[in-house]
Design a protein around this motif. Structure first.
Motif, mmCIF file in Angstrom:
data_model
loop_
_atom_site.group_PDB
_atom_site.id
_atom_site.type_symbol
_atom_site.label_atom_id
_atom_site.label_comp_id
_atom_site.label_asym_id
_atom_site.label_seq_id
_atom_site.Cartn_x
_atom_site.Cartn_y
_atom_site.Cartn_z
ATOM 1 N N GLY A 70 0.801 -1.217 0.000
ATOM 2 C CA GLY A 70 0.000 0.000 0.000
ATOM 3 C C GLY A 70 0.829 1.260 0.000
ATOM 4 O O GLY A 70 0.484 2.249 0.652
ATOM 5 N N THR A 71 1.933 1.255 -0.761
ATOM 6 C CA THR A 71 2.802 2.426 -0.796
ATOM 7 C C THR A 71 2.557 3.254 -2.047
ATOM 8 O O THR A 71 1.952 2.795 -3.026
ATOM 9 N N LEU A 72 3.052 4.480 -2.020
ATOM 10 C CA LEU A 72 2.966 5.347 -3.186
ATOM 11 C C LEU A 72 3.703 4.732 -4.361
ATOM 12 O O LEU A 72 3.226 4.769 -5.504
ATOM 13 N N ASP A 73 4.850 4.131 -4.101
ATOM 14 C CA ASP A 73 5.607 3.463 -5.178
ATOM 15 C C ASP A 73 4.790 2.329 -5.790
ATOM 16 O O ASP A 73 4.795 2.141 -7.017
ATOM 17 N N ASP A 74 4.082 1.549 -4.954
ATOM 18 C CA ASP A 74 3.239 0.467 -5.473
ATOM 19 C C ASP A 74 2.161 1.020 -6.398
ATOM 20 O O ASP A 74 1.865 0.444 -7.450
ATOM 21 N N ALA A 75 1.548 2.138 -5.991
ATOM 22 C CA ALA A 75 0.474 2.733 -6.791
ATOM 23 C C ALA A 75 1.001 3.269 -8.117
ATOM 24 O O ALA A 75 0.345 3.133 -9.160
ATOM 25 N N ILE A 76 2.186 3.880 -8.084
ATOM 26 C CA ILE A 76 2.782 4.409 -9.324
ATOM 27 C C ILE A 76 3.148 3.258 -10.270
ATOM 28 O O ILE A 76 2.905 3.320 -11.480
ATOM 29 N N LYS A 77 3.722 2.187 -9.713
ATOM 30 C CA LYS A 77 4.055 1.018 -10.538
ATOM 31 C C LYS A 77 2.795 0.414 -11.158
ATOM 32 O O LYS A 77 2.794 -0.008 -12.322
ATOM 33 N N CYS A 101 -4.532 1.998 -3.669
ATOM 34 C CA CYS A 101 -3.586 1.935 -4.793
ATOM 35 C C CYS A 101 -4.324 2.026 -6.127
ATOM 36 O O CYS A 101 -3.888 2.724 -7.052
ATOM 37 N N ALA A 102 -5.444 1.321 -6.229
ATOM 38 C CA ALA A 102 -6.227 1.345 -7.462
ATOM 39 C C ALA A 102 -6.813 2.730 -7.709
ATOM 40 O O ALA A 102 -6.862 3.204 -8.849
ATOM 41 N N LYS A 103 -7.269 3.412 -6.654
ATOM 42 C CA LYS A 103 -7.776 4.784 -6.791
ATOM 43 C C LYS A 103 -6.711 5.696 -7.396
ATOM 44 O O LYS A 103 -6.971 6.457 -8.331
ATOM 45 N N PHE A 104 -5.527 5.627 -6.807
ATOM 46 C CA PHE A 104 -4.442 6.489 -7.258
ATOM 47 C C PHE A 104 -4.065 6.170 -8.705
ATOM 48 O O PHE A 104 -3.884 7.074 -9.536
ATOM 49 N N ASN A 134 4.556 6.608 2.163
ATOM 50 C CA ASN A 134 5.627 7.168 1.338
ATOM 51 C C ASN A 134 6.890 7.318 2.178
ATOM 52 O O ASN A 134 6.917 6.916 3.338
ATOM 53 N N ASP A 135 7.921 7.910 1.605
ATOM 54 C CA ASP A 135 9.197 8.016 2.313
ATOM 55 C C ASP A 135 9.096 8.864 3.577
ATOM 56 O O ASP A 135 9.898 8.714 4.504
ATOM 57 N N ALA A 136 8.114 9.766 3.620
ATOM 58 C CA ALA A 136 7.953 10.646 4.775
ATOM 59 C C ALA A 136 6.998 10.079 5.810
ATOM 60 O O ALA A 136 6.752 10.701 6.834
ATOM 61 N N GLY A 137 6.446 8.909 5.541
ATOM 62 C CA GLY A 137 5.507 8.294 6.467
ATOM 63 C C GLY A 137 4.249 7.848 5.759
ATOM 64 O O GLY A 137 4.215 6.807 5.116
ATOM 65 N N ARG A 138 3.205 8.655 5.814
ATOM 66 C CA ARG A 138 1.942 8.318 5.171
ATOM 67 C C ARG A 138 1.316 9.595 4.639
ATOM 68 O O ARG A 138 1.268 10.609 5.323
ATOM 69 N N GLY A 139 0.853 9.554 3.389
ATOM 70 C CA GLY A 139 0.265 10.738 2.766
ATOM 71 C C GLY A 139 -1.138 10.469 2.263
ATOM 72 O O GLY A 139 -1.510 9.331 1.982
ATOM 73 N N SER A 140 -1.929 11.555 2.157
ATOM 74 C CA SER A 140 -3.279 11.476 1.616
ATOM 75 C C SER A 140 -3.302 12.206 0.275
ATOM 76 O O SER A 140 -2.871 13.359 0.188
ATOM 77 N N TYR A 141 -3.807 11.532 -0.748
ATOM 78 C CA TYR A 141 -3.783 12.065 -2.104
ATOM 79 C C TYR A 141 -5.207 12.173 -2.635
ATOM 80 O O TYR A 141 -5.970 11.206 -2.592
#
Length: 353
Positions: A70-77, A101-104, A134-141
């Motif tokens: 459930g990371t930002l990198d996973d969603a981008i990939k 991840c699917a939303k993003f 994400n690298d800084a912890g957890r973000g909301s997008y």
């Protein structure tokens, strides 16, 4: 005189019932979401993989993508992989991490999202937010709302009961969050959206006052509907305010201060909502929250999820830092460490702990 209305951002389809997954392809075709059946379906390696075996024969035009986490990198990939296909829609099939991840990914490649929840752990399945590590912890997008939400109660019953309990805590915390919003409106003049507040509060009240239990279809229906309505309330408001007050500030503080020991989102939010309600002096609602949380097997003291009283006091003190600019009962009272400690002692005595 002109008749003024506003459009409410909401899914085209909300299907919550036992067996809802049996005709997913037909539902999407009937609603003109995917007449061709060309879908990109994001799944986990666990429950999602098992559901793939069941659903694949009815979805011959779909391509399946396993999401690592459930990371930002996973969603981008995931988005990059899906770009290669020509799809009508993205389907997020799984729990919160998979759907986020699917939303993003869907937003990144410009396709509508269909959210198919396999558990009811929190209110994010229909919200306009993707929460990703994400690298800084957890973000909301910020992302568009799902175009469709499908919740099969047969699948929900198969999930571990802790997921249902977490959803209960998250839904009930709406009541505290809306009370904080109204407090801010009175004290700071912050604008409040009455429709968003009503939707979130009624979703929480429906769960709080339902007599059923976690194995009862009627109760699961109300919980699922409440979580969906909460997501829509956030879209109406334009942010998470209808469902996020001191309860979520304390939850975030526990996550930040004790990341390897944090309990589920809903467990922490339910406990924090009961304590925040105590701080507001609403004894009747506090007692009802505690009674209902206990009846469903959720914690009402930090010790029940592995935190000491002092650790909880530290989290309450830290909590306002997690949402700068948000005004809740914590910012209103601005308690010192000793005052928080005394307030928690009063709460523990009041609930008979």
């Amino acid at each position: 005189m002109p008749v003024l209305t506003r459009l409410i951002p909401s899914p085209v389809v909300v299907d919550i019932n036992a067996g809802a997954l049996d005709d997913l392809a037909g539902l999407l075709a009937d609603q003109r979401i995917s007449a061709s059946g060309k879908l990109a379906i994001a799944i986990s390696g666990g429950s999602g993989a098992r559901l793939r075996e069941r659903l694949s024969p009815a979805l011959p035009g779909a391509e399946w993508y396993e999401v690592g986490g459930g990371t930002l990198d996973d969603a981008i990939k995931l988005a990059d992989a899906m770009k290669k296909g020509h799809y009508d829609a993205v389907v997020g099939l799984g729990g919160g991490k998979i759907i986020d991840c699917a939303k993003f990914a869907a937003a990144r490649i410009g396709l509508p999202l269909v959210a198919v929840a396999t558990n009811l752990s929190h209110d994010g399945l229909c919200s306009p937010v993707a929460t990703l590590d994400n690298d800084a912890g957890r973000g909301s997008y910020g992302v568009p709302n799902p175009i469709a939400v499908v919740i099969d109660l047969d699948i929900i019953r198969e999930a571990p009961v802790r997921f249902v309990r977490s959803g209960i805590g998250d839904a009930i915390s709406n009541i505290s969050a809306v009370a904080d919003w109204e407090l801010s409106h009175r004290e700071t003049g912050e604008a409040i959206d009455g429709l968003a507040a009503a939707m979130a509060r009624q979703a929480g009240e429906a769960v709080l006052r339902h007599p059923g239990g976690v194995g009862d279809d009627g109760f699961l229906q109300v919980l699922a509907e409440g979580l969906v309505l909460t997501g829509i309330s956030m879209s109406v408001a334009g942010d998470s305010r209808p469902a996020s007050g001191a309860c979520h500030e304390i939850n975030h503080a526990l996550d930040i201060l004790y990341p390897k020991r944090a309990a589920s989102h809903g467990e922490q939010c339910g406990l924090a909502a009961a304590f925040a309600t105590h701080l507001r002096g609403d004894r009747e609602t506090r007692d009802l929250m505690v009674e209902v949380l206990r009846r469903h097997g959720l914690p009402v003291t930090p010790g029940e999820i592995g935190f000491t009283d002092e650790e909880f006091v530290a989290a309450v003190e830290y909590a306002p830092k997690t949402r700068p600019g948000r005004y809740t009962i914590l910012e209103h009272l601005d308690l010192s460490t000793d005052q928080i400690r005394d307030a928690y002692a009063d709460y523990a005595e009041a609930i008979g702990s």
